[in-house]
Scaffold this motif. Structure first.
Motif, PDB file in Angstrom:
ATOM      1  N   LEU A  53       5.464  -9.016  11.846  1.00 22.12           N
ATOM      2  CA  LEU A  53       6.489  -8.058  11.422  1.00 22.12           C
ATOM      3  C   LEU A  53       6.819  -8.208   9.931  1.00 22.12           C
ATOM      4  O   LEU A  53       7.207  -9.284   9.473  1.00 22.12           O
ATOM      5  CB  LEU A  53       7.759  -8.296  12.253  1.00 22.12           C
ATOM      6  CG  LEU A  53       9.013  -7.530  11.860  1.00 22.12           C
ATOM      7  CD1 LEU A  53       8.831  -6.032  12.106  1.00 22.12           C
ATOM      8  CD2 LEU A  53      10.221  -8.027  12.644  1.00 22.12           C
TER       9      LEU A  53
ATOM     10  N   GLN B 273       4.327  -5.062  14.612  1.00 24.38           N
ATOM     11  CA  GLN B 273       4.675  -4.458  15.899  1.00 24.38           C
ATOM     12  C   GLN B 273       5.873  -5.115  16.549  1.00 24.38           C
ATOM     13  O   GLN B 273       6.019  -6.336  16.512  1.00 24.38           O
ATOM     14  CB  GLN B 273       3.509  -4.678  16.859  1.00 24.38           C
ATOM     15  CG  GLN B 273       2.594  -3.506  16.997  1.00 24.38           C
ATOM     16  CD  GLN B 273       1.738  -3.656  18.245  1.00 24.38           C
ATOM     17  OE1 GLN B 273       1.482  -4.780  18.692  1.00 24.38           O
ATOM     18  NE2 GLN B 273       1.323  -2.537  18.799  1.00 24.38           N
TER      19      GLN B 273
ATOM     20  N   SER C  74       8.058   0.072  17.603  1.00 28.05           N
ATOM     21  CA  SER C  74       8.046  -0.110  16.147  1.00 28.05           C
ATOM     22  C   SER C  74       8.384   1.164  15.370  1.00 28.05           C
ATOM     23  O   SER C  74       9.131   1.115  14.404  1.00 28.05           O
ATOM     24  CB  SER C  74       6.681  -0.619  15.663  1.00 28.05           C
ATOM     25  OG  SER C  74       6.147  -1.563  16.524  1.00 28.05           O
TER      26      SER C  74
END
Ligand SMILES: Nc1ncnc2c1ncn2[C@@H]1O[C@H](COP(=O)(O)OP(=O)(O)OP(=O)(O)O)[C@@H](O)[C@H]1O
Ligand SMILES: [Mg+2]
Length: 262
Positions: free
Chosen positions: A7, A69, A78
């Motif tokens: 992320l 994600q 997301s």
């Protein structure tokens, strides 16, 4: 429940916005990967500015990841747009740090707890009383205003508002930081009971490792937008690997806030 993979999140830095054109972006979360299994209680710790609240807001999709994600219960959330998120929003709830500013001062407690239920088109009858009972407040508190409560009681109202929706996941961001030590312990004990009784999955953000020790089974440590350590709670306390974690452990002001209460 949650799988977070690589992320990244950057936001425009409004303090450096030129008169013309877009603000430069600041890279806040830098490639975080971790899971929160169903029923787990994950601690997210780190110093001020390490990215804890930003991570929390990304998990609840109050912010959109730049890349990577976030999968919630099998659904990749997301990049879902608000219309697609709405049916899921009931399932992930947040409890805030400062109940005085997150509770509408002009509404009575009953209305505050019923608000999100109405928003999600749910029946409110009985649910407000149930939620008050679950957090250990008398039903009569439904007619009080937030300023008529103590800090600890206000925080219970914040919790009642979140659990009234019967969410699957709760994110608690520094929810005991503003409380004195005995109210802290009461709120932590309450949360522990609720996790067990309601089968909640919980992520608990704190800059203070001592409040996390009993509640969380696993901890991730953030520093400057990266995970510097991830470990089961006891392993982390006994043999912290990252020097940053060791520094956090040394900064613990009180050995164990529960001691005051137990
Ligand atoms: N909207 C924003 N625009 C630009 N930068 C931001 C924004 N929100 C947060 N930041 C920056 O991102 C970094 C992480 O902030 P964040 O609030 O996630 O930290 P935190 O770990 O929750 O800190 P604290 O313990 O103080 O609450 C900080 O450097 C902060 O200044
Ligand atoms: Mg924060």
């Amino acid at each position: 429940m949650y799988q977070v993979t690589d992320l990244h999140l950057s936001l425009p830095d409004m303090t450096r916005k030129p008169l013309v054109g877009a603000a430069p972006r600041i890279h806040i979360l830098k490639g975080l990967t971790f899971d929160v299994p169903k029923g787990a209680v994950l601690g997210i710790v780190g110093g001020s500015g390490s990215g804890k609240s930003t991570l929390g807001r990304a998990m609840l999709r109050l912010l959109e990841p730049t890349s990577g994600q976030i999968v919630f219960d099998g659904t990749d959330v997301s990049h879902l747009i608000e219309d697609q998120l709405r049916p899921m929003r009931r399932r992930f709830q947040m409890i805030f740090q400062d109940p005085m500013s997150s509770l509408n001062p002009r509404r009575r407690v009953g209305g505050i707890i019923a608000g999100p239920l109405r928003l999600h088109g749910m029946e409110t009858a009985g649910k407000v009383d149930d939620a008050l009972e679950m957090v250990g407040l008398p039903r009569s508190f439904a007619s009080r205003y937030p300023h008529e409560l103590s800090g600890g009681q206000r925080q219970r109202v914040g919790i009642a508002r979140a659990i009234a929706l019967r969410p699957d996941f709760i994110l608690a961001d520094e929810i005991v930081s503003g409380l004195d030590v005995s109210s802290q312990a009461q709120v932590l004990n309450l949360l522990e009971d609720l996790v067990r009784e309601l089968g909640l999955t919980l992520a608990f953000i704190s800059h203070d490792l001592s409040v996390i020790r009993r509640l969380c089974s696993r901890i991730i440590v953030l520093d400057q937008g990266k995970i510097v350590e991830e470990a089961p709670t006891e392993a982390l306390f006994e043999a912290p690997k990252a020097s940053y974690t060791r520094a956090l452990l040394q900064a613990i002001p009180l050995p164990d806030p529960y001691q005051v209460w137990d």
